[in-house]
Design a protein around this motif. Structure first.
Motif, PDB file in Angstrom:
ATOM      1  N   ASP A   1       9.420  10.491  46.544  1.00 40.32           N
ATOM      2  CA  ASP A   1       8.123  10.640  47.190  1.00 40.32           C
ATOM      3  C   ASP A   1       7.121  11.184  46.184  1.00 40.32           C
ATOM      4  N   ALA A   2       5.840  10.904  46.426  1.00 42.36           N
ATOM      5  CA  ALA A   2       4.793  11.437  45.548  1.00 42.36           C
ATOM      6  C   ALA A   2       4.855  12.963  45.514  1.00 42.36           C
ATOM      7  N   GLU A   3       5.196  13.574  46.658  1.00 41.92           N
ATOM      8  CA  GLU A   3       5.309  15.034  46.720  1.00 41.92           C
ATOM      9  C   GLU A   3       6.448  15.529  45.833  1.00 41.92           C
ATOM     10  N   GLN A   4       7.547  14.815  45.813  1.00 38.06           N
ATOM     11  CA  GLN A   4       8.683  15.189  44.971  1.00 38.06           C
ATOM     12  C   GLN A   4       8.331  15.055  43.485  1.00 38.06           C
ATOM     13  N   ILE A   5       7.607  13.997  43.143  1.00 37.35           N
ATOM     14  CA  ILE A   5       7.151  13.821  41.754  1.00 37.35           C
ATOM     15  C   ILE A   5       6.203  14.948  41.377  1.00 37.35           C
ATOM     16  N   GLY A   6       5.329  15.323  42.310  1.00 41.53           N
ATOM     17  CA  GLY A   6       4.414  16.429  42.056  1.00 41.53           C
ATOM     18  C   GLY A   6       5.160  17.727  41.804  1.00 41.53           C
ATOM     19  N   LEU A   7       6.219  17.966  42.566  1.00 39.50           N
ATOM     20  CA  LEU A   7       7.034  19.160  42.357  1.00 39.50           C
ATOM     21  C   LEU A   7       7.624  19.188  40.953  1.00 39.50           C
ATOM     22  N   LEU A   8       8.250  18.080  40.544  1.00 40.73           N
ATOM     23  CA  LEU A   8       8.871  18.025  39.217  1.00 40.73           C
ATOM     24  C   LEU A   8       7.841  18.275  38.119  1.00 40.73           C
ATOM     25  N   ASN A   9       6.657  17.691  38.270  1.00 41.58           N
ATOM     26  CA  ASN A   9       5.620  17.866  37.260  1.00 41.58           C
ATOM     27  C   ASN A   9       5.090  19.295  37.225  1.00 41.58           C
ATOM     28  N   LEU A  10       5.004  19.933  38.395  1.00 38.89           N
ATOM     29  CA  LEU A  10       4.542  21.318  38.402  1.00 38.89           C
ATOM     30  C   LEU A  10       5.593  22.267  37.816  1.00 38.89           C
ATOM     31  N   LEU A  11       6.876  21.983  38.035  1.00 38.36           N
ATOM     32  CA  LEU A  11       7.923  22.789  37.401  1.00 38.36           C
ATOM     33  C   LEU A  11       7.788  22.724  35.879  1.00 38.36           C
ATOM     34  N   VAL A  12       7.551  21.510  35.367  1.00 38.50           N
ATOM     35  CA  VAL A  12       7.365  21.342  33.922  1.00 38.50           C
ATOM     36  C   VAL A  12       6.069  22.003  33.471  1.00 38.50           C
ATOM     37  N   THR A  13       5.005  21.840  34.262  1.00 40.70           N
ATOM     38  CA  THR A  13       3.701  22.406  33.903  1.00 40.70           C
ATOM     39  C   THR A  13       3.753  23.922  33.818  1.00 40.70           C
ATOM     40  N   TYR A  14       4.251  24.568  34.888  1.00 38.43           N
ATOM     41  CA  TYR A  14       4.351  26.024  34.866  1.00 38.43           C
ATOM     42  C   TYR A  14       5.344  26.485  33.801  1.00 38.43           C
ATOM     43  N   GLY A  15       6.427  25.734  33.619  1.00 42.87           N
ATOM     44  CA  GLY A  15       7.384  26.067  32.578  1.00 42.87           C
ATOM     45  C   GLY A  15       6.747  26.043  31.210  1.00 42.87           C
ATOM     46  N   THR A  16       5.908  25.052  30.967  1.00 36.10           N
ATOM     47  CA  THR A  16       5.218  24.922  29.681  1.00 36.10           C
ATOM     48  C   THR A  16       4.207  26.037  29.480  1.00 36.10           C
ATOM     49  N   LEU A  17       3.464  26.376  30.532  1.00 33.32           N
ATOM     50  CA  LEU A  17       2.463  27.433  30.434  1.00 33.32           C
ATOM     51  C   LEU A  17       3.099  28.785  30.141  1.00 33.32           C
ATOM     52  N   PHE A  18       4.136  29.150  30.900  1.00 31.25           N
ATOM     53  CA  PHE A  18       4.800  30.438  30.675  1.00 31.25           C
ATOM     54  C   PHE A  18       5.545  30.459  29.341  1.00 31.25           C
ATOM     55  N   ALA A  19       6.014  29.294  28.899  1.00 34.93           N
ATOM     56  CA  ALA A  19       6.724  29.222  27.618  1.00 34.93           C
ATOM     57  C   ALA A  19       5.822  29.628  26.465  1.00 34.93           C
ATOM     58  N   GLN A  20       4.519  29.356  26.570  1.00 38.93           N
ATOM     59  CA  GLN A  20       3.602  29.757  25.514  1.00 38.93           C
ATOM     60  C   GLN A  20       3.524  31.276  25.410  1.00 38.93           C
ATOM     61  N   PHE A  21       3.576  31.951  26.555  1.00 41.22           N
ATOM     62  CA  PHE A  21       3.605  33.411  26.550  1.00 41.22           C
ATOM     63  C   PHE A  21       4.907  33.911  25.942  1.00 41.22           C
ATOM     64  N   CYS A  22       6.021  33.263  26.308  1.00 37.73           N
ATOM     65  CA  CYS A  22       7.329  33.654  25.768  1.00 37.73           C
ATOM     66  C   CYS A  22       7.391  33.488  24.255  1.00 37.73           C
ATOM     67  N   SER A  23       6.758  32.443  23.748  1.00 38.50           N
ATOM     68  CA  SER A  23       6.847  32.144  22.315  1.00 38.50           C
ATOM     69  C   SER A  23       6.122  33.172  21.459  1.00 38.50           C
ATOM     70  N   ALA A  24       5.215  33.941  22.059  1.00 34.78           N
ATOM     71  CA  ALA A  24       4.527  35.034  21.372  1.00 34.78           C
ATOM     72  C   ALA A  24       3.815  34.576  20.100  1.00 34.78           C
ATOM     73  N   GLY A  25       3.383  33.316  20.102  1.00 31.25           N
ATOM     74  CA  GLY A  25       2.669  32.797  18.942  1.00 31.25           C
ATOM     75  C   GLY A  25       3.552  32.442  17.765  1.00 31.25           C
ATOM     76  N   PHE A  26       4.866  32.556  17.933  1.00 37.01           N
ATOM     77  CA  PHE A  26       5.755  32.338  16.798  1.00 37.01           C
ATOM     78  C   PHE A  26       5.959  30.870  16.451  1.00 37.01           C
ATOM     79  N   THR A  27       5.551  29.959  17.315  1.00 34.41           N
ATOM     80  CA  THR A  27       5.573  28.551  16.896  1.00 34.41           C
ATOM     81  C   THR A  27       4.604  28.344  15.740  1.00 34.41           C
ATOM     82  N   ASN A  28       3.506  29.083  15.759  1.00 36.15           N
ATOM     83  CA  ASN A  28       2.546  29.052  14.659  1.00 36.15           C
ATOM     84  C   ASN A  28       3.022  29.910  13.484  1.00 36.15           C
ATOM     85  N   THR A  29       3.627  31.060  13.788  1.00 37.79           N
ATOM     86  CA  THR A  29       4.090  31.982  12.753  1.00 37.79           C
ATOM     87  C   THR A  29       5.179  31.360  11.886  1.00 37.79           C
TER      88      THR A  29
END
Length: 499
Positions: free
Chosen positions: A35-63
């Motif tokens: 369902d479109a709703e199920q696809i939306g869920l999967l994409n939001l899990l990835v989206t929020y995961g990606t956003l919080f991952a930037q905080f977790c990385s503490a800028g060290f991907t650049n470092t």
């Protein structure tokens, strides 16, 4: 340069293979069996995961990219650099979990009047998602610093999509229900993260040994400065890419998760316009850095102009290819996705503007004024958010696409203006207008080609006609020396043109 060129070519192959696999999975299989709703869920899990991952990385991907050369010494286990990186990221991850707990009520809330909240049921999975994503990104950057740029590309672009395709096929065969599908979907990101650790161990490069001998006061200060800049610029870029999905889910009243699903599915078609930029940037960014090192402004001008022409040619072909097949695209996927027609158009225009912008951002990012990018990116975020508050309530997912399109075009104009004013670099000429004009004329010709009763045949006929007419015209009017040289080389190989 040999390593860079070789890995860029290999990386390009994996990027395009991944794009094909992603198209089959996200654009064809998902819309028909979820369902479109199920696809939306999967994409939001990835989206929020990606956003919080930037905080977790503490800028060290650049470092890692900037500072690892100072620590590199295999005999000394790279002076404890990996241990320092993992320690910092682990502490940041604990803080990210605390931040997630604080924001949890907001994350699971929305304005929906349709009842139920699928995100609330699975929101807890955002935690493992951002942990897996953060540590994958860190080990990927570390592997790149060890001059293996393709491993992470293969895992992220290909392996994740192959495993996702296998997962959806098993779901289609009723091997498990949707709840199990979601849990296995998150586990895929854990699999690729663990593989990166295993591969480093196999390469004898996984040195988790504390060693702070090189970290004196000046080094600590530089590490902190680079990390802070990394947090700012990488987080800002990720927010720019993902904020529209979050705001659609928060601002729309009717079936917000389903709207996210439709938006992300249709956006995927539009990403085909920007896709050729990814492998090309890996090459040009290195050349730009080398030109800055020599302070060779004439070389920067040549690279700038060639990048805008080459990318505009490819982007124009793909964009008008999407436009000519727009009606047929919505015969490939369920009817409800037709609400995303304008999403494809506006996100396509946005991506075409990025292609036409060429390497202006690379020029700034490799210059002494690299901090300007962070200022512009923050302004871009504010612009997108403000426009979304205006357009999403009035125009739904089309409004989100309009907001991103307007904000990104303004961003590209600002970047161009700065590069022109600061360094007198200006890549545009009548050739760029001619490319757009050729695209419009060829599109008009192909638009009036009579249709058959089979939409697959229509796609094949109109796409072939558009490609042949556009490429032939571009070749004979000589708008790009590089494109003509590439075409001549191909024609000689197949025996059409003599040396």
């Amino acid at each position: 340069m040999g390593i860079i060129r070789t890995q860029s070519i290999i990386g390009s192959f994996w990027v395009y293979l991944g794009a094909f696999l992603g198209f089959v999975t996200s654009a064809l299989l998902f819309p028909h069996y979820l369902d479109a709703e199920q696809i939306g869920l999967l994409n939001l899990l990835v989206t929020y995961g990606t956003l919080f991952a930037q905080f977790c990385s503490a800028g060290f991907t650049n470092t890692i990219t900037r500072m690892f050369p100072y620590f590199r010494d295999e005999n000394k286990k790279h002076n404890g650099f990996l241990f320092l990186t993992v320690l910092v990221v682990a502490i940041a991850t604990i803080l990210a979990i605390a931040l997630f707990s604080f924001l949890y009520p907001y994350i699971i809330s929305n304005n929906s009047d349709s009842g139920g909240n699928l995100l609330q049921e699975y929101a807890i999975l955002i935690i493992p998602m951002f942990i897996f994503t953060a540590f994958f990104n860190i080990f990927d950057c570390y592997t790149k610093a060890l001059l293996n740029a393709t491993r992470g590309i293969v895992m992220k672009e290909v392996v994740v999509r192959i495993l996702t395709m296998i997962l959806i096929l098993l779901y289609i065969l009723n091997c498990f229900d949707f709840q199990s599908f979601v849990y296995w979907y998150v586990c895929i990101y854990g699999v690729v993260f663990l593989y990166m650790i295993f591969a480093l161990m196999k390469d004898r490069q996984f040195f988790l040994h504390p060693n702070f001998s090189l970290i004196d006061k000046p080094m600590a200060k530089e590490l902190f400065r680079v990390s802070m800049f990394g947090i700012i610029i990488t987080s800002a870029n990720i927010i720019v890419i993902n904020i529209d999905r979050v705001m659609i889910e928060k601002l729309m009243i009717e079936n917000p998760l389903a709207q996210v699903g439709i938006y992300t599915t249709c956006s995927y078609f539009a990403t085909m316009v920007i896709l050729p930029n990814r492998p090309l940037q890996k090459i040009t960014s290195t050349l730009v850095a080398e030109a800055w090192k020599r302070n060779d402004m004439s070389q920067l001008q040549v690279l700038y102009k060639k990048s805008t022409i080459t990318q505009l040619i490819v982007g124009t072909l793909v964009f008008f290819g999407l436009c000519i097949n727009l009606d047929y695209i919505f015969q490939l996927i369920p009817e409800e996705y037709s609400a995303g027609r304008w999403v494809i158009i506006f996100i396509g225009i946005m991506n075409l503007s990025d292609m036409a912008a060429g390497i202006n951002k690379d020029i700034v990012s490799n210059s002494p004024q690299y901090e300007k990018l962070s200022h512009w990116t923050f302004a871009l975020i504010i612009g997108i958010i403000a426009l979304n508050f205006i357009f999403i309530p009035n125009y739904g997912i089309s409004g989100a696409a309009i907001s991103s399109c307007i904000a990104r075009i303004i961003y590209n104009i600002v970047a161009f203006s700065y590069v022109h004013r600061k360094w007198k670099l200006q890549p545009y000429s009548w050739q760029h207008l001619l490319i757009i004009a050729i695209g419009l004329v060829v599109y008009g010709i192909c638009f009036i080609i009579p249709e058959t009763s089979n939409f697959i045949c229509n796609i094949a006929i109109k796409s072939t006609a558009l490609t042949v007419l556009f490429c032939t015209t571009i070749y004979f009017v000589h708008v790009s020396e590089d494109v003509n040289d590439l075409a001549d080389s191909f024609l000689r190989k197949i025996g059409i043109k003599k040396s």
